[in-house]
Motif scaffolding. Structure first.
Motif, mmCIF file in Angstrom:
data_model
loop_
_atom_site.group_PDB
_atom_site.id
_atom_site.type_symbol
_atom_site.label_atom_id
_atom_site.label_comp_id
_atom_site.label_asym_id
_atom_site.label_seq_id
_atom_site.Cartn_x
_atom_site.Cartn_y
_atom_site.Cartn_z
ATOM 1 N N PHE A 49 11.281 5.584 -3.604
ATOM 2 C CA PHE A 49 10.558 5.023 -2.466
ATOM 3 C C PHE A 49 9.546 3.970 -2.924
ATOM 4 N N ILE A 50 9.045 4.117 -4.146
ATOM 5 C CA ILE A 50 8.194 3.069 -4.713
ATOM 6 C C ILE A 50 8.985 1.772 -4.808
ATOM 7 N N VAL A 51 10.194 1.885 -5.313
ATOM 8 C CA VAL A 51 11.061 0.707 -5.480
ATOM 9 C C VAL A 51 11.348 0.062 -4.131
ATOM 10 N N THR A 52 11.724 0.874 -3.150
ATOM 11 C CA THR A 52 12.045 0.347 -1.823
ATOM 12 C C THR A 52 10.849 -0.369 -1.201
ATOM 13 N N SER A 53 9.690 0.244 -1.260
ATOM 14 C CA SER A 53 8.498 -0.360 -0.666
ATOM 15 C C SER A 53 8.116 -1.656 -1.365
ATOM 16 N N PHE A 54 8.281 -1.700 -2.690
ATOM 17 C CA PHE A 54 7.940 -2.928 -3.407
ATOM 18 C C PHE A 54 8.943 -4.036 -3.094
ATOM 19 N N VAL A 55 10.216 -3.692 -2.963
ATOM 20 C CA VAL A 55 11.225 -4.687 -2.577
ATOM 21 C C VAL A 55 10.919 -5.214 -1.173
ATOM 22 N N THR A 56 10.481 -4.318 -0.280
ATOM 23 C CA THR A 56 10.094 -4.751 1.071
ATOM 24 C C THR A 56 8.900 -5.689 1.015
ATOM 25 N N PHE A 57 7.965 -5.402 0.142
ATOM 26 C CA PHE A 57 6.815 -6.300 -0.059
ATOM 27 C C PHE A 57 7.274 -7.689 -0.495
ATOM 28 N N LEU A 58 8.197 -7.738 -1.459
ATOM 29 C CA LEU A 58 8.723 -9.030 -1.924
ATOM 30 C C LEU A 58 9.467 -9.757 -0.801
ATOM 31 N N PHE A 59 10.213 -9.009 -0.010
ATOM 32 C CA PHE A 59 10.909 -9.613 1.133
ATOM 33 C C PHE A 59 9.908 -10.240 2.100
ATOM 34 N N ALA A 65 0.831 -1.206 0.000
ATOM 35 C CA ALA A 65 0.000 0.000 0.000
ATOM 36 C C ALA A 65 0.869 1.261 0.000
ATOM 37 N N THR A 66 2.017 1.201 0.670
ATOM 38 C CA THR A 66 2.942 2.341 0.664
ATOM 39 C C THR A 66 3.492 2.578 -0.735
ATOM 40 N N GLY A 104 2.314 -0.428 9.620
ATOM 41 C CA GLY A 104 3.079 -1.685 9.593
ATOM 42 C C GLY A 104 4.556 -1.475 9.357
ATOM 43 N N ALA A 105 4.911 -1.029 8.164
ATOM 44 C CA ALA A 105 6.318 -0.881 7.785
ATOM 45 C C ALA A 105 7.055 0.126 8.650
ATOM 46 N N GLY A 106 6.330 1.034 9.288
ATOM 47 C CA GLY A 106 6.972 2.050 10.102
ATOM 48 C C GLY A 106 7.423 1.562 11.462
ATOM 49 N N PHE A 107 6.703 0.588 12.068
ATOM 50 C CA PHE A 107 7.051 0.170 13.422
ATOM 51 C C PHE A 107 7.492 -1.288 13.542
ATOM 52 N N ILE A 108 7.136 -2.143 12.605
ATOM 53 C CA ILE A 108 7.511 -3.559 12.696
ATOM 54 C C ILE A 108 9.019 -3.766 12.783
ATOM 55 N N PRO A 109 9.853 -3.022 12.027
ATOM 56 C CA PRO A 109 11.303 -3.233 12.144
ATOM 57 C C PRO A 109 11.831 -3.098 13.568
ATOM 58 N N TYR A 110 11.228 -2.231 14.371
ATOM 59 C CA TYR A 110 11.701 -2.038 15.738
ATOM 60 C C TYR A 110 11.390 -3.242 16.631
ATOM 61 N N LEU A 111 10.449 -4.067 16.231
ATOM 62 C CA LEU A 111 10.082 -5.236 17.034
ATOM 63 C C LEU A 111 10.903 -6.465 16.690
ATOM 64 N N CYS A 112 11.469 -6.473 15.498
ATOM 65 C CA CYS A 112 12.016 -7.721 14.955
ATOM 66 C C CYS A 112 13.225 -8.258 15.700
ATOM 67 N N ALA A 113 14.128 -7.388 16.116
ATOM 68 C CA ALA A 113 15.355 -7.877 16.750
ATOM 69 C C ALA A 113 15.045 -8.715 17.986
ATOM 70 N N SER A 114 14.184 -8.202 18.861
ATOM 71 C CA SER A 114 13.874 -8.926 20.097
ATOM 72 C C SER A 114 13.037 -10.174 19.849
ATOM 73 N N GLU A 115 12.332 -10.233 18.706
ATOM 74 C CA GLU A 115 11.485 -11.391 18.411
ATOM 75 C C GLU A 115 12.201 -12.463 17.600
ATOM 76 N N LEU A 116 13.282 -12.088 16.911
ATOM 77 C CA LEU A 116 13.938 -13.031 15.996
ATOM 78 C C LEU A 116 15.300 -13.511 16.464
ATOM 79 N N LEU A 117 15.949 -12.763 17.343
ATOM 80 C CA LEU A 117 17.327 -13.091 17.701
ATOM 81 C C LEU A 117 17.437 -13.631 19.117
ATOM 82 N N PRO A 118 18.263 -14.658 19.327
ATOM 83 C CA PRO A 118 18.503 -15.155 20.682
ATOM 84 C C PRO A 118 19.284 -14.134 21.492
#
Length: 314
Positions: A279-289, A190-191, A224-238
């Motif tokens: 920014f269109i390119v970045t957001s679409f690459v993030t979507f694919l990721f 959507a971004t 979503g894309a604005g705040f999810i990155p801040y959660l990932c480290a504590s949820e994905l890494l030992p």
């Protein structure tokens, strides 16, 4: 915080009142410093140093009227898992990045770093920092009109900030119901679409279209894309990799913020209506990721996440 600062700054934007903004920042910094004395120690740190009773007491304090037994048990299980796999001494950041640990964390580390990088390259901070200037140009405000505060561009920017506040709350409400991957997929796609609409509105030179697209952009990005990155480290890494990789991810995020903030006005002058194409390119690459590579942590312990997504980048 961003929205509140925008509201306050509207009334303090003229000399000499703009100096008051710096005083407010200083006052907030002093209050934050004083409040540090009342912040409890991390339960994870206390448990890792065998202060189990203190860790339990902190959890009880932080989760009032909630059963913390499952959370404490999960925390102790993760720490015991780390001890059993001989992560003493803790591996260096370079060892984690190179996959030279007993469990290869490269895919999880890449996910954390990519999300922190792409978050800033999506243009969200550019919209917040430069939306007034962009909208002033889109509505062809004259120098005389800009002097009469608040302008329509400034009021629209306040609205963009209010939408961002609503979007974060909305995203947090649905995050645990549909999962991180799904929220990020919808948000980043959507971004990208709203960025394309900003380009179209700028190209055809219709101010209301640009304004509406910027509202849609902030709604999409902040949900979503604005705040999810801040959660990932504590949820994905030992725990043994969390400190060093979180520090690296934060450094990448801040450096990218500086670069984007610096080049945003330069790009505006250089490519004009096509400013949001990168920014269109970045957001679409993030979507694919999010579709093909992002680990899903909803309802899983760190042990399960690591076991499922361990290995090289894939």
């Amino acid at each position: 915080g961003v929205f509140l600062s925008q509201v306050v700054s509207i009334g303090l934007s003229k000399a000499p009142l703009w100096r008051v903004l710096f005083s407010i920042s200083a006052a907030i910094a002093i209050i934050q410093t004083l409040l540090l004395f009342f912040i409890p120690e991390s339960p994870k740190y206390l448990a890792s140093t065998n202060q189990i009773d203190k860790a339990e007491a902190v959890l009880v304090r932080l989760r009032k009227d909630m059963d913390i037994a499952f959370e404490l048990d999960d925390l102790l299980t993760v720490l015991e898992y780390s001890r059993q796999t001989d992560y003493v001494p803790q591996p260096t950041m370079w060892q984690v990045l190179a996959g030279k640990t007993e469990i290869d964390l490269r895919h999880l580390v890449f996910s954390v770093l990519f999300l922190m990088l792409s978050q800033q390259w999506a243009g969200g901070k550019g919209v917040m920092f430069y939306s007034t200037e962009i909208l002033s140009d889109s509505f062809h405000l004259s120098d005389e009109e800009i002097k009469h505060i608040p302008t329509i561009a400034q009021l629209l920017t306040l609205g963009i900030g209010a939408v961002g506040l609503f979007s974060v709350i909305l995203g947090m409400c649905i995050l645990d119901k549909v999962g991180r991957r799904t929220v990020l997929m919808v948000s980043s796609l959507a971004t990208a679409i709203s960025s394309a609409l900003i380009v179209i509105g700028s190209k055809v030179d219709i101010g209301p279209v640009v304004a509406a697209a910027m509202y849609l952009f902030n709604l999409s990005f902040q949900s979503g894309a604005g705040f999810i990155p801040y959660l990932c480290a504590s949820e994905l890494l030992p725990y043994y990799a969390l400190g060093s990789i979180s520090g690296l991810a934060t450094s990448i995020n801040c450096l990218t913020l500086f670069i984007v903030s610096f080049i945003f006005p330069i790009l505006d002058k250089a490519i004009g209506p096509y400013l949001f194409v990168p920014f269109i390119v970045t957001s679409f690459v993030t979507f694919l990721f999010a579709v093909f590579m992002m680990p899903e942590a909803r309802g899983k312990s760190i042990v399960k996440v690591v076991d499922q997504y361990k290995g090289p980048i894939r």
